[in-house]
Design a protein around this motif. Structure first.
Motif, PDB file in Angstrom:
ATOM      1  N   LEU A  43       5.777   5.750   1.570  1.00  0.00           N
ATOM      2  CA  LEU A  43       4.973   4.923   2.459  1.00  0.00           C
ATOM      3  C   LEU A  43       3.709   4.437   1.759  1.00  0.00           C
ATOM      4  CD1 LEU A  43       5.194   6.994   5.748  1.00  0.00           C
ATOM      5  CD2 LEU A  43       6.300   4.830   5.277  1.00  0.00           C
ATOM      6  N   PRO A  44       3.364   3.155   1.933  1.00  0.00           N
ATOM      7  CA  PRO A  44       2.114   2.649   1.369  1.00  0.00           C
ATOM      8  C   PRO A  44       0.921   3.133   2.181  1.00  0.00           C
ATOM      9  CG  PRO A  44       3.311   0.904   2.474  1.00  0.00           C
ATOM     10  CD  PRO A  44       4.176   2.127   2.527  1.00  0.00           C
ATOM     11  N   ALA A  45      -0.119   2.305   2.247  1.00  0.00           N
ATOM     12  CA  ALA A  45      -1.362   2.710   2.900  1.00  0.00           C
ATOM     13  C   ALA A  45      -1.093   3.255   4.296  1.00  0.00           C
ATOM     14  CB  ALA A  45      -2.293   1.508   2.985  1.00  0.00           C
ATOM     15  N   LEU A  46      -1.729   4.392   4.609  1.00  0.00           N
ATOM     16  CA  LEU A  46      -1.531   5.026   5.895  1.00  0.00           C
ATOM     17  C   LEU A  46      -2.138   4.193   7.010  1.00  0.00           C
ATOM     18  CD1 LEU A  46      -2.234   8.763   5.014  1.00  0.00           C
ATOM     19  CD2 LEU A  46      -0.031   7.622   5.283  1.00  0.00           C
ATOM     20  N   ALA A  47      -1.511   4.257   8.169  1.00  0.00           N
ATOM     21  CA  ALA A  47      -2.028   3.608   9.370  1.00  0.00           C
ATOM     22  C   ALA A  47      -1.699   4.523  10.527  1.00  0.00           C
ATOM     23  CB  ALA A  47      -1.374   2.227   9.551  1.00  0.00           C
ATOM     24  N   ASP A  48      -2.268   4.243  11.702  1.00  0.00           N
ATOM     25  CA  ASP A  48      -1.984   5.076  12.855  1.00  0.00           C
ATOM     26  C   ASP A  48      -0.507   4.953  13.218  1.00  0.00           C
ATOM     27  OD1 ASP A  48      -4.598   5.896  13.047  1.00  0.00           O
ATOM     28  OD2 ASP A  48      -5.149   4.338  14.500  1.00  0.00           O
ATOM     29  N   PRO A  49       0.218   6.066  13.266  1.00  0.00           N
ATOM     30  CA  PRO A  49       1.630   5.997  13.642  1.00  0.00           C
ATOM     31  C   PRO A  49       1.790   5.752  15.131  1.00  0.00           C
ATOM     32  CG  PRO A  49       0.962   8.279  13.346  1.00  0.00           C
ATOM     33  CD  PRO A  49      -0.213   7.441  12.946  1.00  0.00           C
ATOM     34  N   ILE A  50       2.957   5.301  15.526  1.00  0.00           N
ATOM     35  CA  ILE A  50       3.257   5.142  16.945  1.00  0.00           C
ATOM     36  C   ILE A  50       3.220   6.531  17.583  1.00  0.00           C
ATOM     37  CG2 ILE A  50       4.974   4.341  18.613  1.00  0.00           C
ATOM     38  CD1 ILE A  50       6.142   2.603  16.310  1.00  0.00           C
ATOM     39  N   PRO A  51       2.538   6.705  18.716  1.00  0.00           N
ATOM     40  CA  PRO A  51       2.454   8.027  19.340  1.00  0.00           C
ATOM     41  C   PRO A  51       3.830   8.599  19.678  1.00  0.00           C
ATOM     42  CG  PRO A  51       0.841   6.535  20.315  1.00  0.00           C
ATOM     43  CD  PRO A  51       1.735   5.699  19.443  1.00  0.00           C
ATOM     44  N   LEU A  52       3.959   9.918  19.592  1.00  0.00           N
ATOM     45  CA  LEU A  52       5.239  10.575  19.888  1.00  0.00           C
ATOM     46  C   LEU A  52       5.685  10.314  21.315  1.00  0.00           C
ATOM     47  CD1 LEU A  52       4.782  14.025  18.104  1.00  0.00           C
ATOM     48  CD2 LEU A  52       6.118  12.055  17.319  1.00  0.00           C
ATOM     49  N   SER A  53       4.738  10.224  22.247  1.00  0.00           N
ATOM     50  CA  SER A  53       5.100   9.958  23.635  1.00  0.00           C
ATOM     51  C   SER A  53       5.757   8.594  23.772  1.00  0.00           C
ATOM     52  CB  SER A  53       3.869  10.045  24.538  1.00  0.00           C
ATOM     53  OG  SER A  53       2.867   9.132  24.124  1.00  0.00           O
ATOM     54  N   ASP A  54       5.288   7.597  23.016  1.00  0.00           N
ATOM     55  CA  ASP A  54       5.896   6.266  23.050  1.00  0.00           C
ATOM     56  C   ASP A  54       7.298   6.290  22.452  1.00  0.00           C
ATOM     57  OD1 ASP A  54       3.494   5.489  24.096  1.00  0.00           O
ATOM     58  OD2 ASP A  54       2.914   4.186  22.437  1.00  0.00           O
ATOM     59  N   LEU A  55       7.472   7.055  21.372  1.00  0.00           N
ATOM     60  CA  LEU A  55       8.786   7.141  20.733  1.00  0.00           C
ATOM     61  C   LEU A  55       9.777   7.865  21.645  1.00  0.00           C
ATOM     62  CD1 LEU A  55       7.752   7.990  17.063  1.00  0.00           C
ATOM     63  CD2 LEU A  55       8.271   5.751  18.052  1.00  0.00           C
ATOM     64  N   SER A  56       9.319   8.927  22.306  1.00  0.00           N
ATOM     65  CA  SER A  56      10.184   9.634  23.257  1.00  0.00           C
ATOM     66  C   SER A  56      10.597   8.707  24.390  1.00  0.00           C
ATOM     67  CB  SER A  56       9.461  10.860  23.830  1.00  0.00           C
ATOM     68  OG  SER A  56       9.192  11.819  22.835  1.00  0.00           O
ATOM     69  N   ILE A  88      18.517  12.942  19.116  1.00  0.00           N
ATOM     70  CA  ILE A  88      18.280  11.627  19.714  1.00  0.00           C
ATOM     71  C   ILE A  88      19.295  11.282  20.798  1.00  0.00           C
ATOM     72  CG2 ILE A  88      17.068  10.684  17.721  1.00  0.00           C
ATOM     73  CD1 ILE A  88      19.617   9.248  16.927  1.00  0.00           C
ATOM     74  N   LEU A  89      20.375  12.068  20.891  1.00  0.00           N
ATOM     75  CA  LEU A  89      21.374  11.823  21.924  1.00  0.00           C
ATOM     76  C   LEU A  89      21.175  12.719  23.139  1.00  0.00           C
ATOM     77  CD1 LEU A  89      24.647  11.351  19.819  1.00  0.00           C
ATOM     78  CD2 LEU A  89      23.257   9.592  20.916  1.00  0.00           C
ATOM     79  N   ALA A  90      20.178  13.617  23.086  1.00  0.00           N
ATOM     80  CA  ALA A  90      19.921  14.516  24.204  1.00  0.00           C
ATOM     81  C   ALA A  90      19.573  13.740  25.468  1.00  0.00           C
ATOM     82  CB  ALA A  90      18.774  15.469  23.846  1.00  0.00           C
ATOM     83  N   ARG A  91      19.841  14.352  26.607  1.00  0.00           N
ATOM     84  CA  ARG A  91      19.560  13.679  27.883  1.00  0.00           C
ATOM     85  C   ARG A  91      18.079  13.363  28.026  1.00  0.00           C
ATOM     86  NH1 ARG A  91      22.451  12.891  32.286  1.00  0.00           N
ATOM     87  NH2 ARG A  91      24.121  14.226  31.453  1.00  0.00           N
ATOM     88  N   ASN A  92      17.240  14.295  27.658  1.00  0.00           N
ATOM     89  CA  ASN A  92      15.799  14.097  27.733  1.00  0.00           C
ATOM     90  C   ASN A  92      15.187  14.394  26.374  1.00  0.00           C
ATOM     91  OD1 ASN A  92      15.461  13.520  30.648  1.00  0.00           O
ATOM     92  ND2 ASN A  92      16.214  15.613  30.906  1.00  0.00           N
ATOM     93  N   VAL A  93      14.792  13.344  25.672  1.00  0.00           N
ATOM     94  CA  VAL A  93      14.170  13.498  24.363  1.00  0.00           C
ATOM     95  C   VAL A  93      12.680  13.771  24.566  1.00  0.00           C
ATOM     96  CG1 VAL A  93      13.633  12.387  22.170  1.00  0.00           C
ATOM     97  CG2 VAL A  93      15.838  11.951  23.286  1.00  0.00           C
ATOM     98  N   ASP A  94      12.203  14.873  24.003  1.00  0.00           N
ATOM     99  CA  ASP A  94      10.789  15.220  24.092  1.00  0.00           C
ATOM    100  C   ASP A  94      10.306  15.570  22.692  1.00  0.00           C
ATOM    101  OD1 ASP A  94       8.246  16.027  24.651  1.00  0.00           O
ATOM    102  OD2 ASP A  94       8.810  17.824  25.788  1.00  0.00           O
TER     103      ASP A  94
END
Length: 202
Positions: A19-32, A109-115
């Protein structure tokens, strides 16, 4: 571990460059939230195995618990459904290899509820100007391997994943763009039906 078994535990995706220059990653809650909203999807894919072999095909997803890899120019078919993963290879004179889905990193990633905020699940969470990358494992069974997921933002979209099995063997799947698939035929994920259609006893 044979090539088919390696394929199962590594169903996907070679690593991106550093990965090049670091930036704020997408929050885990948004990815879930994104993964939980992903119900049916279809995409072309390119698969790169740890040994350099490249294959292409079409991926179908119906969450929870179902996935199908149809390969171009190959007698290989992989189905996840009914809590199992089956690898059909017309070149082999034997029944398909089958494994419990829960014993593969794809179950995350196939689980019914991804957390993804679940304690012990995320090993790494980082981002740059182009993508967010997370490394996830089952905190109760870390020995089965882990999965690296790569997302882009605005809107959030899964672009590729890398499955690393218990031996360190990696398989990379690069997605051509996930599109909502509507009503995917249930037979696409029916392992017993596929066995019957091929004249194979379950």
């Amino acid at each position: 571990m044979g090539p088919m078994r390696r394929f199962l535990f590594a169903t996907a995706l070679a690593a991106l460059p550093a990965l090049p220059a670091l930036a704020d990653p997408i929050p885990l809650s948004d990815l879930s939230g994104y993964l939980n909203d992903l119900r049916t999807a279809e995409a072309s894919f390119t698969q790169i195995s740890d040994d350099g072999a490249i294959a292409t095909g079409t991926l179908y997803i119906q969450r929870p618990g179902r996935m199908r890899f149809e390969y171009d120019d190959s007698e290989l078919l992989v189905i996840a459904g009914g809590g199992q993963v089956a690898i059909f290879d017309d070149r082999a004179n034997s029944p398909p290899e089958q494994y419990p889905l829960r014993r593969t990193p794809l179950n995350l990633i196939l689980a019914r509820n991804v957390d993804l905020d679940r304690s012990g699940m995320i090993v790494a969470h980082e981002g740059d100007e182009t993508a967010t990358r997370i490394i996830a494992q089952d905190p109760e069974e870390p020995e089965i391997g882990h999965i690296t997921l790569v997302f882009t933002d605005e809107p959030v979209e899964l672009r590729q994943w890398i499955v690393t099995d218990s031996t360190g063997f990696e398989t990379t799947v690069i997605l051509g763009g996930l599109e909502e698939a509507g009503n995917i035929p249930a037979r696409y994920f029916n392992i017993p039906l596929e066995l019957r259609d091929r004249g194979i006893s379950d």
